[in-house]
Design an enzyme around this catalytic site. Structure first.
Site, PDB file in Angstrom:
ATOM      1  N   LEU A  74       0.848  -1.196   0.000  1.00 22.43           N
ATOM      2  CA  LEU A  74       0.000   0.000   0.000  1.00 22.43           C
ATOM      3  C   LEU A  74       0.883   1.245   0.000  1.00 22.43           C
ATOM      4  O   LEU A  74       1.628   1.487   0.949  1.00 22.43           O
ATOM      5  CB  LEU A  74      -0.893  -0.001   1.235  1.00 22.43           C
ATOM      6  CG  LEU A  74      -1.777   1.241   1.416  1.00 22.43           C
ATOM      7  CD1 LEU A  74      -2.893   1.261   0.377  1.00 22.43           C
ATOM      8  CD2 LEU A  74      -2.357   1.279   2.827  1.00 22.43           C
TER       9      LEU A  74
ATOM     10  N   HIS B 139       6.040   2.534  11.936  1.00 26.23           N
ATOM     11  CA  HIS B 139       6.723   3.677  11.338  1.00 26.23           C
ATOM     12  C   HIS B 139       5.763   4.857  11.277  1.00 26.23           C
ATOM     13  O   HIS B 139       4.559   4.682  11.032  1.00 26.23           O
ATOM     14  CB  HIS B 139       7.199   3.300   9.931  1.00 26.23           C
ATOM     15  CG  HIS B 139       8.089   4.306   9.288  1.00 26.23           C
ATOM     16  ND1 HIS B 139       7.598   5.445   8.682  1.00 26.23           N
ATOM     17  CD2 HIS B 139       9.445   4.349   9.145  1.00 26.23           C
ATOM     18  CE1 HIS B 139       8.604   6.146   8.193  1.00 26.23           C
ATOM     19  NE2 HIS B 139       9.732   5.501   8.457  1.00 26.23           N
TER      20      HIS B 139
END
Length: 346
Positions: free
Chosen positions: A125, A228
């Protein structure tokens, strides 16, 4: 208008351009010509196959219909670990106690496992930065759910999403530096490039015995299961659809693995099928809907407004019908793009 469609051979250059900006830690699409070509070939083969591949890779692109530019990619793997081992660490807790010394300690451990073998996986993605606005990110991620709803036999009942783990501004991963680097003597960036070809080689070099996390540096312990910063929105989106972290992490950067049952995904569970009625203009409310046709090779999905006519029909504009590749009387699958408090059209 943004439309989601299966990737085609002609999209090679666009996929290559996206691969060059994904960044460190995005191991599923790296700026490696061989890898990009392999991904493209695998996806095209998966969509062309008359019979579902055992390990299929359904890769979609987001296209701006006004310019024809590809601005994002999103994918699903039908099953992981059937040919190449699929490893994760399971975060467990061990208790050490001594009545004589009045000591009771709970220590987290990491155990190498292949518990997700055969599960389907959300993957790859990425939305180019200039298009991270409006509801493009939601469309790019959630379009996969309507594809799975329409083609459930192609997927496992359980699905996972392995999210990018924490790395600092210099592109270093505390988890990798504290653990993986000792057994695979390269820095994080180089390891990230190599792991894009598969993680089984890392597992072959990692210890098979449980790892006591209290022996790792505090910074490494703190990022276990953390995401992240660029992936935090994607994690929140998946959690809003029913995905949960259950204690499995990536062996590479310590990122979390989210999981759920396909039938428990909100957009799958609440989606409904309607027949199309096409109009020059349509009176709608403010609700934004995720709208997809039921086709396979010619799958199309978009986000937009529509109206309902009874319990059987949806009214859409001619521009929407053209973008979705449907005609009067064809079938559409529809669900609110965002999780509503109430849905009167269920």
């Amino acid at each position: 208008m943004m439309i989601i469609r299966p990737i085609k051979e002609q999209d090679h250059d666009a996929l290559w351009q996206i691969a060059q900006i994904t960044g460190v830690g995005f191991s599923s699409l790296q700026p490696d010509p061989e890898m990009v070509q392999k991904k493209l070939d695998w996806a095209v083969k998966s969509f062309r196959a008359d019979k579902a591949l055992e390990e299929a890779y359904y890769l979609f692109v987001m296209e701006d219909t006004e310019t024809g530019k590809v601005v994002g990619v999103t994918g699903i793997e039908s099953a992981v670990g059937l040919k190449d081992p699929w490893y994760n660490y399971k975060v467990n807790t061990q208790v050490h106690a001594s009545r004589e010394l009045d000591v009771y300690t709970r220590i987290k451990t990491l155990t190498l496992c292949s518990d997700y073998t055969g599960h389907s996986e959300l993957c790859t993605l990425f939305l180019t930065p200039e298009f991270r606005k409006s509801y493009n990110g939601h469309l790019l991620s959630k379009c996969r759910f309507l594809f799975m709803a329409a083609h459930e036999p192609r997927f496992d009942d359980s699905i996972i999403a392995e999210l990018r783990g924490y790395s600092d501004e210099d592109g270093e991963s505390p988890f990798w530096e504290a653990l993986g680097r000792h057994f695979f003597a390269v820095d994080f960036v180089e390891a990230d490039q190599q792991v894009s070809r598969g993680k089984s080689f890392i597992a072959e070099l990692m210890p098979r015995n449980p790892i006591y996390t209290n022996l790792l540096p505090a910074k490494a312990q703190s990022v276990i299961g953390q995401t992240h910063q660029d992936t935090v929105p994607a994690r929140k989106l998946l959690e809003s659809e029913g995905f949960r972290y259950t204690g499995y992490i990536d062996i590479f950067d310590g990122g979390p693995v989210l999981e759920t049952q396909v039938d428990d995904i909100r957009a799958v569970r609440d989606s409904r099928r309607y027949r199309v009625r096409v109009h020059d203009s349509v009176d709608t409310d403010e609700t934004v809907w995720l709208i997809a046709n039921s086709q396979f090779r010619d799958f199309r999905c978009m986000a937009g407004h529509l109206s309902f006519e009874g319990l059987e029909f949806v009214n859409i504009s001619r521009a929407q019908a053209e973008a979705l590749n449907v005609q009067e009387g064809d079938e559409l699958r529809v669900v609110p793009l965002f999780n509503p408090q109430r849905n009167s059209h269920r």
